[in-house]
Design a protein around this motif. Sequence first.
Motif, mmCIF file in Angstrom:
data_model
loop_
_atom_site.group_PDB
_atom_site.id
_atom_site.type_symbol
_atom_site.label_atom_id
_atom_site.label_comp_id
_atom_site.label_asym_id
_atom_site.label_seq_id
_atom_site.Cartn_x
_atom_site.Cartn_y
_atom_site.Cartn_z
ATOM 1 N N TYR A 8 12.237 6.539 23.723
ATOM 2 C CA TYR A 8 12.899 5.857 24.838
ATOM 3 C C TYR A 8 11.929 4.848 25.451
ATOM 4 O O TYR A 8 10.726 5.108 25.559
ATOM 5 N N VAL A 9 12.477 3.723 25.890
ATOM 6 C CA VAL A 9 11.663 2.679 26.514
ATOM 7 C C VAL A 9 11.692 2.814 28.025
ATOM 8 O O VAL A 9 12.762 2.730 28.647
ATOM 9 N N ALA A 10 10.525 3.013 28.624
ATOM 10 C CA ALA A 10 10.396 2.855 30.072
ATOM 11 C C ALA A 10 10.309 1.352 30.316
ATOM 12 O O ALA A 10 9.284 0.724 30.049
ATOM 13 N N MET A 11 11.410 0.767 30.780
ATOM 14 C CA MET A 11 11.545 -0.685 30.786
ATOM 15 C C MET A 11 10.824 -1.343 31.956
ATOM 16 O O MET A 11 10.872 -0.859 33.091
ATOM 17 N N LEU A 12 10.175 -2.465 31.665
ATOM 18 C CA LEU A 12 9.628 -3.333 32.696
ATOM 19 C C LEU A 12 10.749 -4.121 33.359
ATOM 20 O O LEU A 12 11.818 -4.321 32.756
ATOM 21 N N GLY A 204 5.859 20.466 19.744
ATOM 22 C CA GLY A 204 7.243 20.827 20.023
ATOM 23 C C GLY A 204 8.022 19.866 20.892
ATOM 24 O O GLY A 204 9.212 20.080 21.148
ATOM 25 N N ALA A 205 7.373 18.809 21.397
ATOM 26 C CA ALA A 205 8.108 17.809 22.177
ATOM 27 C C ALA A 205 9.129 17.111 21.284
ATOM 28 O O ALA A 205 8.959 17.040 20.062
ATOM 29 N N LYS A 206 10.175 16.575 21.896
ATOM 30 C CA LYS A 206 11.265 15.964 21.140
ATOM 31 C C LYS A 206 11.266 14.441 21.189
ATOM 32 O O LYS A 206 12.152 13.808 20.619
ATOM 33 N N GLY A 207 10.282 13.849 21.877
ATOM 34 C CA GLY A 207 10.254 12.396 21.933
ATOM 35 C C GLY A 207 9.345 11.905 23.036
ATOM 36 O O GLY A 207 8.477 12.624 23.532
ATOM 37 N N SER A 208 9.560 10.658 23.428
ATOM 38 C CA SER A 208 8.734 10.031 24.468
ATOM 39 C C SER A 208 9.566 9.062 25.289
ATOM 40 O O SER A 208 10.602 8.569 24.840
ATOM 41 N N MET A 209 9.071 8.793 26.493
ATOM 42 C CA MET A 209 9.623 7.744 27.367
ATOM 43 C C MET A 209 8.425 6.964 27.880
ATOM 44 O O MET A 209 7.750 7.393 28.816
ATOM 45 N N THR A 210 8.135 5.818 27.266
ATOM 46 C CA THR A 210 6.913 5.096 27.596
ATOM 47 C C THR A 210 7.123 3.591 27.632
ATOM 48 O O THR A 210 8.043 3.060 27.011
ATOM 49 N N ALA A 211 6.225 2.909 28.335
ATOM 50 C CA ALA A 211 6.277 1.445 28.411
ATOM 51 C C ALA A 211 5.939 0.812 27.069
ATOM 52 O O ALA A 211 6.528 -0.203 26.690
ATOM 53 N N CYS A 212 4.985 1.401 26.339
ATOM 54 C CA CYS A 212 4.590 0.811 25.056
ATOM 55 C C CYS A 212 5.740 0.791 24.058
ATOM 56 O O CYS A 212 5.745 -0.029 23.133
ATOM 57 N N ALA A 213 6.720 1.666 24.244
ATOM 58 C CA ALA A 213 7.884 1.646 23.366
ATOM 59 C C ALA A 213 8.664 0.346 23.491
ATOM 60 O O ALA A 213 9.408 -0.030 22.580
ATOM 61 N N ILE A 215 6.906 -2.591 24.566
ATOM 62 C CA ILE A 215 5.938 -3.657 24.324
ATOM 63 C C ILE A 215 5.582 -3.740 22.844
ATOM 64 O O ILE A 215 5.559 -4.822 22.251
ATOM 65 N N ILE A 216 5.299 -2.599 22.241
ATOM 66 C CA ILE A 216 4.977 -2.528 20.811
ATOM 67 C C ILE A 216 5.865 -1.473 20.148
ATOM 68 O O ILE A 216 5.376 -0.482 19.597
ATOM 69 N N PRO A 217 7.180 -1.673 20.168
ATOM 70 C CA PRO A 217 8.082 -0.662 19.614
ATOM 71 C C PRO A 217 7.835 -0.394 18.132
ATOM 72 O O PRO A 217 8.097 0.716 17.647
ATOM 73 N N GLU A 218 7.332 -1.400 17.414
ATOM 74 C CA GLU A 218 7.052 -1.211 15.992
ATOM 75 C C GLU A 218 6.104 -0.030 15.777
ATOM 76 O O GLU A 218 6.255 0.732 14.825
ATOM 77 N N VAL A 219 5.120 0.106 16.668
ATOM 78 C CA VAL A 219 4.119 1.171 16.541
ATOM 79 C C VAL A 219 4.671 2.513 17.013
ATOM 80 O O VAL A 219 4.534 3.533 16.327
ATOM 81 N N ILE A 220 5.295 2.521 18.188
ATOM 82 C CA ILE A 220 5.763 3.797 18.758
ATOM 83 C C ILE A 220 6.905 4.377 17.925
ATOM 84 O O ILE A 220 6.930 5.583 17.645
ATOM 85 N N VAL A 221 7.852 3.542 17.512
ATOM 86 C CA VAL A 221 8.921 4.006 16.623
ATOM 87 C C VAL A 221 8.320 4.454 15.291
ATOM 88 O O VAL A 221 8.765 5.446 14.689
ATOM 89 N N GLY A 222 7.284 3.737 14.843
ATOM 90 C CA GLY A 222 6.622 4.110 13.594
ATOM 91 C C GLY A 222 6.011 5.500 13.646
ATOM 92 O O GLY A 222 6.075 6.251 12.662
ATOM 93 N N ILE A 223 5.414 5.861 14.782
ATOM 94 C CA ILE A 223 4.851 7.207 14.943
ATOM 95 C C ILE A 223 5.955 8.254 14.795
ATOM 96 O O ILE A 223 5.806 9.246 14.068
ATOM 97 N N TYR A 224 7.066 8.015 15.476
ATOM 98 C CA TYR A 224 8.147 8.995 15.467
ATOM 99 C C TYR A 224 8.763 9.136 14.076
ATOM 100 O O TYR A 224 9.014 10.257 13.599
ATOM 101 N N ARG A 225 8.974 8.010 13.411
ATOM 102 C CA ARG A 225 9.569 8.067 12.073
ATOM 103 C C ARG A 225 8.625 8.748 11.083
ATOM 104 O O ARG A 225 9.066 9.525 10.223
ATOM 105 N N ALA A 226 7.325 8.432 11.186
ATOM 106 C CA ALA A 226 6.362 9.073 10.289
ATOM 107 C C ALA A 226 6.334 10.579 10.534
ATOM 108 O O ALA A 226 6.257 11.378 9.578
ATOM 109 N N TYR A 227 6.406 10.977 11.796
ATOM 110 C CA TYR A 227 6.448 12.405 12.119
ATOM 111 C C TYR A 227 7.688 13.062 11.514
ATOM 112 O O TYR A 227 7.596 14.145 10.895
ATOM 113 N N LYS A 228 8.845 12.439 11.673
ATOM 114 C CA LYS A 228 10.092 13.007 11.143
ATOM 115 C C LYS A 228 10.048 13.111 9.622
ATOM 116 O O LYS A 228 10.648 14.012 9.034
ATOM 117 N N GLU A 229 9.330 12.173 8.990
ATOM 118 C CA GLU A 229 9.199 12.174 7.524
ATOM 119 C C GLU A 229 8.040 13.045 7.055
ATOM 120 O O GLU A 229 7.737 13.089 5.860
#
Length: 323
Positions: A8-12, A204-213, A215-229
Motif C-alpha cells: 500500500y502507498v502512504a501517499m504524499l 508473518g506480516a501481510k504487507g506494508s503501508m509506506t511512502a517509498c511504495a 516513490i520507488i514502487p518498482e523496488v517495494i513491489v519487487g520485494i513483495y513479489r520476490a517474497y511471494k515467489e
Amino acid sequence: MFKPEGVYVAMLTPFDENGEIDELSLRRTAEFAIQQGVDGLFPNSTVGEFVRLSFDEKVRIVEIVVDQAKGRVPVTPGAADTYARGSIELSKEAKRLGCEAVVITTPWYLPVSQEMIERHYEAIAEAVDIPIILYNIPMFTAPISYDVVGRLSRLENIVGMKDSSGSMSDNVNFMDKVRLLGTLDKFNFLVGREETFFPALMAGAKGSMTACAGIIPEVIVGIYRAYKEKDYNKANQLQYSFLKLLRAMNTVPFPIAFKVAMEARGFSMGIQRAVLSDAEKNNLKLVRSSIDEIMEELFGNNYKVDLEKLVSTEEFKQYVINK
C-alpha cells in the motif's frame, strides 16, 4: 470482510504554487503507483501531511484518489483525529465515497492512557460501518500496547494494523497477542517502516503501508513479489538497495525530502506548507542533489517518469470539464 494485504502507498499530498491541492499531480502519483503494481492507496497519510489539511481538503483528496483508482485497487484513507467524533465524521465520508477501509492513529498532543486509546477505537468502531485499520506510530502519537491491540482485534470491523514503530520486537509481539486470541485469520499486520519490510514478511506480516511504495514502487513491489515467489535472496537484495535513499530523505525535517524524492522522479509537489529557515533551505539543496544521484544509482538515467503517459494534460482537462 475486507483485510489489507500487499503493498500500500502512504501517499504524499502535492500542492500547487498557491499551496492548494494539486489535483493533476495527485492523480498522476496515484496512477503511477497503480501501474507499477501496488495493492492499495492510503491518502491522507502521515507523510501526506494530514495534520496540515482541513476537513474539506481531506474529503477532496479521497474523492480524487477514489476517482482515479476506479476500483482497480482498494483506497484506505487516513481518518485520524484527536477525538473520536472527528474520526467518525471522516470515516463516514470515506464510506460514502466508496473506500474499502480507513486508517486511524491514536489521539495526539494531549496525553492519553491505554484505556482511553482502547475506548477511542471502540467508539469509532461502534459508530461506523466501514473496516478500520489501527495505526501505531509512536514517534508522533501515543503508542498502542500489545494487550489493547489484541482486545481490539476481536471487534468485527477492526481488520488490521499498520505498525510504524520500526521495531521488529513490537511487530512480532503484536502478532503474537492477536494469534493467542485466535483472531489472526481476520486481522492483518502491515509494516509502516520500509527498513523492516522483508524481515517483517518473513515473521508473518501481510504487507506494508509506506511512502517509498509511491516513490520507488518498482523496488517495494519487487520485494513483495520476490517474497511471494520465495526468491528470498532477491527480496533481501532489494531490501538493502534503497536504504541509502531512505537515509538521505531522513536528513531534513519529515516529510520534506520525501517530496524532493518524488520531484526527482518528475512529479510536481509544489510549495511547502511548513515554513523552512534559510539554513534548512540551503541544506535541502544538498539533499536534492544527493537524492538525484541515488535515483540514478537505482534506476540508471531513466529514473524520470513520463507524466503525460500517466494522466495527460488533455485527459485532466476532461476531468475538470466533466466535474
